[in-house]
Write a protein that holds these residues in place. Sequence first.
Motif, short mmCIF file in Angstrom:
data_model
loop_
_atom_site.label_atom_id
_atom_site.label_comp_id
_atom_site.label_asym_id
_atom_site.label_seq_id
_atom_site.Cartn_x
_atom_site.Cartn_y
_atom_site.Cartn_z
N UNK A 1 0.84 -1.19 0.00
CA UNK A 1 0.00 0.00 0.00
C UNK A 1 0.88 1.24 0.00
N UNK A 2 0.55 2.19 -0.88
CA UNK A 2 1.33 3.40 -1.07
C UNK A 2 0.45 4.59 -0.70
N UNK A 3 0.98 5.54 0.05
CA UNK A 3 0.18 6.71 0.44
C UNK A 3 1.07 7.86 0.90
N UNK A 4 0.43 9.01 1.01
CA UNK A 4 1.08 10.19 1.59
C UNK A 4 0.85 10.15 3.10
N UNK A 5 1.86 10.52 3.87
CA UNK A 5 1.75 10.63 5.33
C UNK A 5 1.40 12.08 5.67
N UNK A 6 0.29 12.28 6.37
CA UNK A 6 -0.15 13.61 6.78
C UNK A 6 0.53 13.95 8.11
N UNK A 7 1.49 14.88 8.08
CA UNK A 7 2.25 15.22 9.29
C UNK A 7 1.41 16.01 10.29
N UNK A 8 0.40 16.72 9.82
CA UNK A 8 -0.47 17.48 10.72
C UNK A 8 -1.35 16.53 11.52
N UNK A 9 -2.00 15.59 10.84
CA UNK A 9 -2.89 14.64 11.50
C UNK A 9 -2.12 13.46 12.09
N UNK A 10 -0.85 13.33 11.74
CA UNK A 10 -0.01 12.22 12.19
C UNK A 10 -0.61 10.87 11.82
N UNK A 11 -1.06 10.77 10.56
CA UNK A 11 -1.65 9.52 10.06
C UNK A 11 -1.60 9.51 8.54
N UNK A 12 -2.04 8.41 7.99
CA UNK A 12 -2.08 8.25 6.53
C UNK A 12 -3.15 9.17 5.95
N UNK A 13 -2.84 9.79 4.81
CA UNK A 13 -3.84 10.55 4.06
C UNK A 13 -4.58 9.54 3.19
N UNK A 14 -5.75 9.12 3.65
CA UNK A 14 -6.48 8.04 2.98
C UNK A 14 -6.96 8.41 1.58
N UNK A 15 -6.99 9.70 1.26
CA UNK A 15 -7.37 10.11 -0.11
C UNK A 15 -6.28 9.75 -1.10
N UNK A 16 -5.04 9.59 -0.64
CA UNK A 16 -3.92 9.27 -1.53
C UNK A 16 -3.60 7.78 -1.57
#
Length: 79
Positions: free
Chosen positions: A59-74
Amino acid sequence: MQLNLHDLGQLWAYCKLCNPAEAFLLSSAGIGSLNKILNNLSRTDLLDFGDGRKIKKMQIAKWDVIANSVDYRSLVPRI
């Protein structure tokens, strides 16, 4: 640094050697050139790994540093 095909290749080789239960490739800079390959060209078969009996997907995704979690849209492939 955005992700590229070299990064995906390194994770794929690790997955072939170790056969983990799950595999994630994350970057706070985004999925970069992998977006064209995986989303525009629909080559999600490049994410396949496993022992031959059971095929799993990296699984490939962007890490959201603000939310400290995976950006599920990506997330690729989408769940």
